[in-house]
Design an enzyme around this catalytic site. Structure first.
Site, PDB file in Angstrom:
ATOM      1  N   ASP A  14       0.849  -1.202   0.000  1.00 40.70           N
ATOM      2  CA  ASP A  14       0.000   0.000   0.000  1.00 40.70           C
ATOM      3  C   ASP A  14       0.883   1.249   0.000  1.00 40.70           C
ATOM      4  OD1 ASP A  14      -2.204   1.679   0.229  1.00 40.70           O
ATOM      5  OD2 ASP A  14      -3.152   0.501   1.795  1.00 40.70           O
ATOM      6  N   HIS A 205      -7.795  -1.844   8.841  1.00 40.57           N
ATOM      7  CA  HIS A 205      -6.848  -1.182   7.921  1.00 40.57           C
ATOM      8  C   HIS A 205      -7.318   0.268   7.788  1.00 40.57           C
ATOM      9  CE1 HIS A 205      -4.490  -1.197   3.964  1.00 40.57           C
ATOM     10  NE2 HIS A 205      -5.305  -0.172   3.769  1.00 40.57           N
ATOM     11  N   CYS A 238      -4.428   4.293  -2.010  1.00 40.38           N
ATOM     12  CA  CYS A 238      -4.849   3.591  -3.225  1.00 40.38           C
ATOM     13  C   CYS A 238      -4.831   4.585  -4.377  1.00 40.38           C
ATOM     14  CB  CYS A 238      -6.248   3.009  -3.024  1.00 40.38           C
ATOM     15  SG  CYS A 238      -6.878   2.259  -4.532  1.00 40.38           S
ATOM     16  N   ASN A 247      -1.401   5.458   4.870  1.00 40.64           N
ATOM     17  CA  ASN A 247      -1.940   4.588   5.915  1.00 40.64           C
ATOM     18  C   ASN A 247      -1.589   5.140   7.291  1.00 40.64           C
ATOM     19  OD1 ASN A 247      -1.317   2.752   3.482  1.00 40.64           O
ATOM     20  ND2 ASN A 247      -2.593   1.458   4.769  1.00 40.64           N
TER      21      ASN A 247
HETATM   22  P1  HMG Z   1      -8.408  -5.134 -16.648  1.00 38.93           P
HETATM   23  O1  HMG Z   1      -7.743  -4.237 -17.636  1.00 38.93           O
HETATM   24  O2  HMG Z   1      -9.884  -5.142 -16.582  1.00 38.93           O
HETATM   25  O3  HMG Z   1      -7.936  -6.648 -16.748  1.00 38.93           O
HETATM   26  O4  HMG Z   1      -7.800  -4.795 -15.229  1.00 38.93           O
HETATM   27  P2  HMG Z   1      -7.740  -7.622 -17.931  1.00 38.93           P
HETATM   28  O5  HMG Z   1      -8.105  -8.984 -17.428  1.00 38.93           O
HETATM   29  O6  HMG Z   1      -8.439  -7.116 -19.179  1.00 38.93           O
HETATM   30  O7  HMG Z   1      -6.173  -7.589 -18.174  1.00 38.93           O
HETATM   31  C1  HMG Z   1      -5.496  -6.434 -18.634  1.00 38.93           C
HETATM   32  C2  HMG Z   1      -4.010  -6.744 -18.661  1.00 38.93           C
HETATM   33  O8  HMG Z   1      -3.524  -6.948 -17.334  1.00 38.93           O
HETATM   34  C3  HMG Z   1      -3.678  -8.036 -19.408  1.00 38.93           C
HETATM   35  O9  HMG Z   1      -2.367  -7.874 -19.900  1.00 38.93           O
HETATM   36  C4  HMG Z   1      -3.644  -9.070 -18.310  1.00 38.93           C
HETATM   37  O10 HMG Z   1      -2.862 -10.195 -18.620  1.00 38.93           O
HETATM   38  C5  HMG Z   1      -2.998  -8.275 -17.182  1.00 38.93           C
HETATM   39  P3  HMG Z   1      -2.111  -7.425 -21.439  1.00 38.93           P
HETATM   40  O11 HMG Z   1      -2.757  -8.505 -22.257  1.00 38.93           O
HETATM   41  O12 HMG Z   1      -2.786  -6.067 -21.603  1.00 38.93           O
HETATM   42  O13 HMG Z   1      -0.616  -7.365 -21.529  1.00 38.93           O
HETATM   43  N1  HMG Z   1      -3.398  -8.751 -15.849  1.00 38.93           N
HETATM   44  C6  HMG Z   1      -2.527  -8.936 -14.852  1.00 38.93           C
HETATM   45  N2  HMG Z   1      -1.186  -8.809 -14.791  1.00 38.93           N
HETATM   46  C7  HMG Z   1      -0.613  -9.095 -13.602  1.00 38.93           C
HETATM   47  N3  HMG Z   1      -1.308  -9.473 -12.491  1.00 38.93           N
HETATM   48  C8  HMG Z   1      -2.641  -9.593 -12.555  1.00 38.93           C
HETATM   49  C9  HMG Z   1      -3.296  -9.332 -13.765  1.00 38.93           C
HETATM   50  N4  HMG Z   1      -4.584  -9.362 -14.129  1.00 38.93           N
HETATM   51  C10 HMG Z   1      -4.633  -9.002 -15.415  1.00 38.93           C
HETATM   52  N5  HMG Z   1      -3.317  -9.961 -11.449  1.00 38.93           N
HETATM   53  C11 HMG Z   1      -7.114  -5.570 -13.061  1.00 38.93           C
HETATM   54  C12 HMG Z   1      -8.237  -5.494 -14.071  1.00 38.93           C
HETATM   55  C13 HMG Z   1      -7.754  -6.132 -11.796  1.00 38.93           C
HETATM   56  C14 HMG Z   1      -6.053  -6.510 -13.562  1.00 38.93           C
HETATM   57  C15 HMG Z   1      -6.519  -4.153 -12.856  1.00 38.93           C
HETATM   58  O14 HMG Z   1      -7.548  -3.229 -12.662  1.00 38.93           O
HETATM   59  C16 HMG Z   1      -5.603  -4.114 -11.665  1.00 38.93           C
HETATM   60  O15 HMG Z   1      -4.527  -4.685 -11.688  1.00 38.93           O
HETATM   61  N6  HMG Z   1      -6.005  -3.445 -10.596  1.00 38.93           N
HETATM   62  C17 HMG Z   1      -5.226  -3.388  -9.371  1.00 38.93           C
HETATM   63  C18 HMG Z   1      -5.467  -2.114  -8.736  1.00 38.93           C
HETATM   64  C19 HMG Z   1      -4.642  -1.975  -7.496  1.00 38.93           C
HETATM   65  O16 HMG Z   1      -3.599  -2.578  -7.310  1.00 38.93           O
HETATM   66  N7  HMG Z   1      -5.150  -1.128  -6.569  1.00 38.93           N
HETATM   67  C20 HMG Z   1      -4.486  -0.895  -5.324  1.00 38.93           C
HETATM   68  C21 HMG Z   1      -4.607  -2.050  -4.383  1.00 38.93           C
HETATM   69  S1  HMG Z   1      -6.153  -2.115  -3.530  1.00 38.93           S
HETATM   70  C22 HMG Z   1      -5.935  -0.980  -2.219  1.00 38.93           C
HETATM   71  O17 HMG Z   1      -4.974  -0.259  -2.183  1.00 38.93           O
HETATM   72  C23 HMG Z   1      -6.931  -0.984  -1.111  1.00 38.93           C
HETATM   73  C24 HMG Z   1      -6.399  -1.647   0.194  1.00 38.93           C
HETATM   74  O18 HMG Z   1      -5.213  -1.039   0.624  1.00 38.93           O
HETATM   75  C25 HMG Z   1      -7.433  -1.544   1.297  1.00 38.93           C
HETATM   76  C26 HMG Z   1      -7.989  -0.134   1.448  1.00 38.93           C
HETATM   77  O19 HMG Z   1      -7.228   0.779   1.792  1.00 38.93           O
HETATM   78  O20 HMG Z   1      -9.180  -0.012   1.197  1.00 38.93           O
HETATM   79  C27 HMG Z   1      -6.122  -3.125  -0.028  1.00 38.93           C
HETATM   80 MG    MG Z   2      -5.131   0.782   1.785  1.00 39.87          MG
END
Ligand code: HMG
Ligand code: MG
Length: 298
Positions: A14, A205, A238, A247
């Site tokens: 994070d 969190h 995020c 955080n």
């Molecule tokens: P998308 O574009 O809808 O996904 O994104 P897709 O299935 O169409 O895939 C797009 C591309 O990403 C493809 O590659 C996939 O292979 C690749 P390309 O063909 O374009 O080369 N791909 C991946 N690569 C690596 N790892 C993966 C993965 N999945 C697909 N897992 C997706 C959807 C979910 C992938 C995207 O939106 C994403 O990665 N989001 C992550 C966002 C993120 O990390 N946010 C921060 C974390 S959450 C947070 O901070 C909150 C938390 O702290 C708690 C709080 O505070 O509330 C936890």
């Molecule tokens: Mg967070």
């Protein structure tokens, strides 16, 4: 009730995910080693997410292969979908942290899914994890406030929690993504969830956007929560939640807990070194509320 509290460090995930300056894998390992030297034993090391969405986490597989093989340290990796789960498990993750938000808009912005879709994905991945001996932690983001939809009805959070719990989640993490929550909400949500599931399966969190992180943590602590996420130096946020800042700082949490007689196993003096190491890799000034005072106590 136990006076042992787990401080779960999320600074490497994070904390770094929205940093504009690239942090090399070796730098992450240095931060990690400084955290471990301070007594931190529970660490979210990285996330297996799209490198286009979060370039800072593009080295997840490499980083995982370089984690110390010390069974006394608990590591986990955040995953948003099946692909992330597979990458994480192939890299050696024994615990994964799934993420979904309590509103449609936040899910769309963060993981490009509706809430229903995200729930299905989370439930499927929890099922796979259970079958494959992997521990599944489940984040419920924007549990108190959504940057797009405003205050979130507790009934929505309870409904999501019930579905994830029924699917077999090993832990439910109530996350205040924007730091928009207040102590009354925290008390009410945790009391209800603790009544249903007990406190051991729950964690908190908090983000410190409005300076309420410590108060929210203390409120949850008094409800019976004994596991808290926090981030070294207060790094974090995020990238897809506008206005969300860092955080709850690990040093603030540890200081409050140690001073109050809780056992964290974390040494505040050594934590100061971890802040210094982290500071050398990011441009923004780091430090929680206690840091200035700590620095004055040389
Ligand atoms: P998308 O574009 O809808 O996904 O994104 P897709 O299935 O169409 O895939 C797009 C591309 O990403 C493809 O590659 C996939 O292979 C690749 P390309 O063909 O374009 O080369 N791909 C991946 N690569 C690596 N790892 C993966 C993965 N999945 C697909 N897992 C997706 C959807 C979910 C992938 C995207 O939106 C994403 O990665 N989001 C992550 C966002 C993120 O990390 N946010 C921060 C974390 S959450 C947070 O901070 C909150 C938390 O702290 C708690 C709080 O505070 O509330 C936890
Ligand atoms: Mg967070």
């Amino acid at each position: 009730m136990s006076n042992i509290v787990t401080v779960h460090e999320v600074g490497l995930r994070d904390g770094l995910q929205n940093q504009p300056k690239h942090v090399p894998t070796q730098g992450k390992i240095e931060i990690l080693n400084a955290l471990i030297a301070s007594g931190i034993t529970s660490i979210e090391a990285t996330s297996f997410v799209s490198p286009k969405a979060v370039p800072q986490m593009a080295d997840a597989t490499d980083l995982y292969s370089r984690l110390p093989s010390d069974d006394s340290i608990h590591f986990e990796a955040l995953v948003p979908n099946e692909k992330g789960y597979e990458l994480a498990v192939n890299a050696g993750a024994k615990t994964i942290a799934l993420v979904l938000a309590s509103t449609n808009t936040m899910n769309r912005k963060n993981i490009n899914m509706t809430l229903d879709h995200a729930l299905n994905v989370n439930i499927n991945v929890i099922g796979r994890a259970k079958a494959e001996g992997v521990r599944a932690r489940s984040y419920i983001s924007t549990a108190l406030h959504c940057p797009y939809e405003g205050e979130v009805k507790p009934s929505i959070v309870f409904d999501i929690a019930e579905k994830l719990h029924s699917a077999g989640a090993d832990e439910l993490v109530i996350a205040d993504t924007t730091g928009g929550g207040n102590p009354a909400q925290v008390k009410s949500i945790f009391n209800t969830l603790i009544n249903k599931y007990g406190s051991k399966i729950l964690a908190a969190h908090f983000h410190d956007t409005r300076g309420m992180g410590l108060v929210l943590a203390w409120t949850a602590l008094e409800c019976g929560i004994r596991k808290f996420d926090s981030s070294i130096g207060g790094l974090g946020g995020c990238p897809f939640a506008p206005g969300a800042t860092g955080n709850l700082a690990t040093e603030d949490l540890v200081f409050m807990l140690n001073e109050s007689g809780y056992k964290t196993g974390v040494n505040i003096e050594k934590l100061k070194n971890a802040i210094k190491v982290a500071q050398s890799y990011v441009d923004q000034p780091l430090g929680g509320k206690i840091t200035k005072w700590l620095d004055s106590q040389q």
